[in-house]
Motif scaffolding. Sequence first.
Motif, PDB file in Angstrom:
ATOM      1  N   TRP A  69      -8.183  -3.616  15.019  1.00 38.96           N
ATOM      2  CA  TRP A  69      -8.533  -3.457  13.607  1.00 38.96           C
ATOM      3  C   TRP A  69      -8.986  -2.015  13.417  1.00 38.96           C
ATOM      4  O   TRP A  69      -9.977  -1.584  14.004  1.00 38.96           O
ATOM      5  CB  TRP A  69      -9.651  -4.420  13.210  1.00 38.96           C
ATOM      6  CG  TRP A  69      -9.182  -5.820  12.988  1.00 38.96           C
ATOM      7  CD1 TRP A  69      -9.203  -6.848  13.880  1.00 38.96           C
ATOM      8  CD2 TRP A  69      -8.617  -6.344  11.790  1.00 38.96           C
ATOM      9  NE1 TRP A  69      -8.683  -7.985  13.320  1.00 38.96           N
ATOM     10  CE2 TRP A  69      -8.315  -7.707  12.034  1.00 38.96           C
ATOM     11  CE3 TRP A  69      -8.331  -5.796  10.541  1.00 38.96           C
ATOM     12  CZ2 TRP A  69      -7.741  -8.529  11.060  1.00 38.96           C
ATOM     13  CZ3 TRP A  69      -7.766  -6.609   9.570  1.00 38.96           C
ATOM     14  CH2 TRP A  69      -7.478  -7.968   9.829  1.00 38.96           C
ATOM     15  N   LEU A  70      -8.251  -1.272  12.600  1.00 38.77           N
ATOM     16  CA  LEU A  70      -8.554   0.133  12.376  1.00 38.77           C
ATOM     17  C   LEU A  70      -8.718   0.393  10.882  1.00 38.77           C
ATOM     18  O   LEU A  70      -8.010  -0.181  10.061  1.00 38.77           O
ATOM     19  CB  LEU A  70      -7.440   1.032  12.924  1.00 38.77           C
ATOM     20  CG  LEU A  70      -7.104   0.889  14.414  1.00 38.77           C
ATOM     21  CD1 LEU A  70      -5.941   1.813  14.773  1.00 38.77           C
ATOM     22  CD2 LEU A  70      -8.317   1.190  15.280  1.00 38.77           C
ATOM     23  N   THR A  71      -9.655   1.292  10.567  1.00 43.77           N
ATOM     24  CA  THR A  71      -9.845   1.735   9.190  1.00 43.77           C
ATOM     25  C   THR A  71      -9.232   3.112   9.036  1.00 43.77           C
ATOM     26  O   THR A  71      -9.569   4.041   9.781  1.00 43.77           O
ATOM     27  CB  THR A  71     -11.334   1.784   8.820  1.00 43.77           C
ATOM     28  OG1 THR A  71     -11.874   0.461   8.900  1.00 43.77           O
ATOM     29  CG2 THR A  71     -11.525   2.311   7.397  1.00 43.77           C
ATOM     30  N   ALA A  72      -8.324   3.239   8.088  1.00 44.16           N
ATOM     31  CA  ALA A  72      -7.692   4.515   7.793  1.00 44.16           C
ATOM     32  C   ALA A  72      -8.410   5.139   6.604  1.00 44.16           C
ATOM     33  O   ALA A  72      -8.402   4.592   5.503  1.00 44.16           O
ATOM     34  CB  ALA A  72      -6.208   4.322   7.479  1.00 44.16           C
ATOM     35  N   GLU A  73      -9.048   6.274   6.837  1.00 39.50           N
ATOM     36  CA  GLU A  73      -9.745   7.012   5.782  1.00 39.50           C
ATOM     37  C   GLU A  73      -8.865   8.175   5.348  1.00 39.50           C
ATOM     38  O   GLU A  73      -8.510   9.033   6.158  1.00 39.50           O
ATOM     39  CB  GLU A  73     -11.086   7.540   6.282  1.00 39.50           C
ATOM     40  CG  GLU A  73     -12.105   6.463   6.603  1.00 39.50           C
ATOM     41  CD  GLU A  73     -12.718   5.843   5.359  1.00 39.50           C
ATOM     42  OE1 GLU A  73     -12.578   6.442   4.270  1.00 39.50           O
ATOM     43  OE2 GLU A  73     -13.337   4.766   5.472  1.00 39.50           O
ATOM     44  N   PHE A  74      -8.507   8.192   4.059  1.00 45.46           N
ATOM     45  CA  PHE A  74      -7.651   9.245   3.524  1.00 45.46           C
ATOM     46  C   PHE A  74      -8.512  10.275   2.823  1.00 45.46           C
ATOM     47  O   PHE A  74      -9.184   9.974   1.834  1.00 45.46           O
ATOM     48  CB  PHE A  74      -6.619   8.657   2.563  1.00 45.46           C
ATOM     49  CG  PHE A  74      -5.672   9.677   1.981  1.00 45.46           C
ATOM     50  CD1 PHE A  74      -4.768  10.328   2.796  1.00 45.46           C
ATOM     51  CD2 PHE A  74      -5.680   9.968   0.629  1.00 45.46           C
ATOM     52  CE1 PHE A  74      -3.879  11.268   2.269  1.00 45.46           C
ATOM     53  CE2 PHE A  74      -4.805  10.900   0.086  1.00 45.46           C
ATOM     54  CZ  PHE A  74      -3.901  11.554   0.917  1.00 45.46           C
ATOM     55  N   LEU A  75      -8.501  11.508   3.328  1.00 42.97           N
ATOM     56  CA  LEU A  75      -9.318  12.588   2.784  1.00 42.97           C
ATOM     57  C   LEU A  75      -8.398  13.592   2.110  1.00 42.97           C
ATOM     58  O   LEU A  75      -7.578  14.247   2.779  1.00 42.97           O
ATOM     59  CB  LEU A  75     -10.102  13.268   3.913  1.00 42.97           C
ATOM     60  CG  LEU A  75     -10.857  12.330   4.875  1.00 42.97           C
ATOM     61  CD1 LEU A  75     -11.410  13.108   6.050  1.00 42.97           C
ATOM     62  CD2 LEU A  75     -11.957  11.587   4.137  1.00 42.97           C
ATOM     63  N   ARG A  76      -8.491  13.718   0.796  1.00 43.54           N
ATOM     64  CA  ARG A  76      -7.618  14.638   0.068  1.00 43.54           C
ATOM     65  C   ARG A  76      -8.030  16.079   0.335  1.00 43.54           C
ATOM     66  O   ARG A  76      -9.207  16.398   0.437  1.00 43.54           O
ATOM     67  CB  ARG A  76      -7.669  14.366  -1.436  1.00 43.54           C
ATOM     68  CG  ARG A  76      -7.034  13.057  -1.837  1.00 43.54           C
ATOM     69  CD  ARG A  76      -6.783  12.991  -3.328  1.00 43.54           C
ATOM     70  NE  ARG A  76      -6.204  11.713  -3.701  1.00 43.54           N
ATOM     71  CZ  ARG A  76      -4.915  11.433  -3.615  1.00 43.54           C
ATOM     72  NH1 ARG A  76      -4.080  12.354  -3.175  1.00 43.54           N
ATOM     73  NH2 ARG A  76      -4.463  10.247  -3.966  1.00 43.54           N
ATOM     74  N   ASP A 127       0.835  -1.206   0.000  1.00 43.82           N
ATOM     75  CA  ASP A 127       0.000   0.000   0.000  1.00 43.82           C
ATOM     76  C   ASP A 127       0.866   1.251   0.000  1.00 43.82           C
ATOM     77  O   ASP A 127       0.520   2.257  -0.639  1.00 43.82           O
ATOM     78  CB  ASP A 127      -0.925   0.000   1.222  1.00 43.82           C
ATOM     79  CG  ASP A 127      -2.010  -1.064   1.143  1.00 43.82           C
ATOM     80  OD1 ASP A 127      -2.312  -1.533   0.027  1.00 43.82           O
ATOM     81  OD2 ASP A 127      -2.543  -1.455   2.203  1.00 43.82           O
ATOM     82  N   ASP A 128       1.987   1.224   0.719  1.00 38.59           N
ATOM     83  CA  ASP A 128       2.920   2.354   0.702  1.00 38.59           C
ATOM     84  C   ASP A 128       3.427   2.625  -0.713  1.00 38.59           C
ATOM     85  O   ASP A 128       3.490   3.779  -1.168  1.00 38.59           O
ATOM     86  CB  ASP A 128       4.133   2.058   1.598  1.00 38.59           C
ATOM     87  CG  ASP A 128       3.811   2.107   3.080  1.00 38.59           C
ATOM     88  OD1 ASP A 128       2.691   2.521   3.447  1.00 38.59           O
ATOM     89  OD2 ASP A 128       4.688   1.728   3.880  1.00 38.59           O
ATOM     90  N   ILE A 129       3.799   1.562  -1.405  1.00 40.59           N
ATOM     91  CA  ILE A 129       4.333   1.721  -2.757  1.00 40.59           C
ATOM     92  C   ILE A 129       3.250   2.230  -3.703  1.00 40.59           C
ATOM     93  O   ILE A 129       3.498   3.079  -4.572  1.00 40.59           O
ATOM     94  CB  ILE A 129       4.940   0.396  -3.251  1.00 40.59           C
ATOM     95  CG1 ILE A 129       6.210   0.092  -2.440  1.00 40.59           C
ATOM     96  CG2 ILE A 129       5.251   0.443  -4.745  1.00 40.59           C
ATOM     97  CD1 ILE A 129       6.851  -1.224  -2.757  1.00 40.59           C
ATOM     98  N   ASP A 133      -6.117   3.073  -4.742  1.00 44.27           N
ATOM     99  CA  ASP A 133      -6.486   4.473  -4.551  1.00 44.27           C
ATOM    100  C   ASP A 133      -6.209   4.932  -3.123  1.00 44.27           C
ATOM    101  O   ASP A 133      -6.255   6.132  -2.826  1.00 44.27           O
ATOM    102  CB  ASP A 133      -7.945   4.728  -4.922  1.00 44.27           C
ATOM    103  CG  ASP A 133      -8.926   3.912  -4.090  1.00 44.27           C
ATOM    104  OD1 ASP A 133      -8.517   3.302  -3.084  1.00 44.27           O
ATOM    105  OD2 ASP A 133     -10.120   3.896  -4.441  1.00 44.27           O
ATOM    106  N   CYS A 134      -5.907   3.971  -2.223  1.00 44.89           N
ATOM    107  CA  CYS A 134      -5.498   4.279  -0.840  1.00 44.89           C
ATOM    108  C   CYS A 134      -6.536   5.121  -0.098  1.00 44.89           C
ATOM    109  O   CYS A 134      -6.204   5.821   0.864  1.00 44.89           O
ATOM    110  CB  CYS A 134      -4.147   5.000  -0.812  1.00 44.89           C
ATOM    111  SG  CYS A 134      -2.790   4.091  -1.583  1.00 44.89           S
ATOM    112  N   ALA A 135      -7.789   5.092  -0.518  1.00 43.92           N
ATOM    113  CA  ALA A 135      -8.802   5.957   0.083  1.00 43.92           C
ATOM    114  C   ALA A 135      -9.314   5.427   1.414  1.00 43.92           C
ATOM    115  O   ALA A 135      -9.558   6.198   2.344  1.00 43.92           O
ATOM    116  CB  ALA A 135      -9.964   6.135  -0.884  1.00 43.92           C
ATOM    117  N   SER A 136      -9.490   4.134   1.532  1.00 48.21           N
ATOM    118  CA  SER A 136     -10.024   3.549   2.754  1.00 48.21           C
ATOM    119  C   SER A 136      -9.438   2.144   2.901  1.00 48.21           C
ATOM    120  O   SER A 136      -9.698   1.272   2.074  1.00 48.21           O
ATOM    121  CB  SER A 136     -11.551   3.491   2.697  1.00 48.21           C
ATOM    122  OG  SER A 136     -12.070   2.900   3.870  1.00 48.21           O
ATOM    123  N   ILE A 137      -8.649   1.955   3.950  1.00 49.17           N
ATOM    124  CA  ILE A 137      -7.955   0.679   4.138  1.00 49.17           C
ATOM    125  C   ILE A 137      -8.132   0.231   5.579  1.00 49.17           C
ATOM    126  O   ILE A 137      -7.885   0.998   6.511  1.00 49.17           O
ATOM    127  CB  ILE A 137      -6.452   0.803   3.807  1.00 49.17           C
ATOM    128  CG1 ILE A 137      -6.253   1.207   2.339  1.00 49.17           C
ATOM    129  CG2 ILE A 137      -5.729  -0.508   4.102  1.00 49.17           C
ATOM    130  CD1 ILE A 137      -4.815   1.464   1.959  1.00 49.17           C
TER     131      ILE A 137
END
Length: 282
Positions: A238-245, A178-180, A221-225
């Motif tokens: 267990w955590l959900t990371a939400e990426f907000l541009r 996911d980082d890459i 798209d790394c939006a929600s993982i």
Amino acid sequence: MYPSSVLGEFLRSRRARRRPEDVGLGAGVRRRRVAGLRREELASLAGVSVGYYTRLEQGLSPNVSEEVLDSVARVLGLDDVEAAHLRRLARASRARGEARPERLRPGVRLMVDAFTEAPAIAVGRRGDILAWNRPAHALLAPHWPFEGGEKPNFIRLDFLELEFSRSLYVDWEQKARDDIAYLAGALSRFPGDEGLTGLIEELRALSPEFRAMWAEHPVSDCASITREYRHPEVGPMWLTAEFLRTPDDEGQGVTVFQAEVGSPSHERLRRLARLVAAGAAG
């Protein structure tokens, strides 16, 4: 230009995974020299000449049409995220000029500080943590100073501080991919960012794991993982990371880490926030 070579590497990686039978070709000639589809097979199925497709792989067709890119994506079996990545890489090969320096807006910093229980970070296009709140610091890099000095780049952290990152992420390999994907997406949007290309070359030189995974060209798209974290003080979560541009689309965004309300992970996340608050008060 760097993105041109990445375009070719991406196309070759997807050609290699596409089997002739996937596109209706028979077993064909035995002892194939390359895995997957040959250039001439892909070109024929996409309705372009071999020479034209070869120039595309070489990054020499900056004005390639949307129709051709759509045909190539169809033959390669790309999903929507991969097809969008292909289009950005094709357009990036004609980009010029350097990307503007990253500057964190005060409003974004205030947004991060507004979260008191949920870990939150502002992250730049290169993976630099530009701002974080105390729960995020306690979750992601408690061995780094919270205030003062340089904050970590989360991709460097994951690949160059392996003992720590492998202990934090239960599925470290997926986190690394996911980082890459994050870096690859940023490169397709900001091909003129020399700091970004420098970081990629640095990690390719220093990390065998990064070098091998980069060659696979993972895309997301790394939006929600959602992933499992292993925290030494409060236990697994267990955590959900939400990426907000951010609206200006400078490649920055805010990531907020949350757990399902009422779950054991949610209670452990709240406990982490209480520990952080008690430590700050003390």
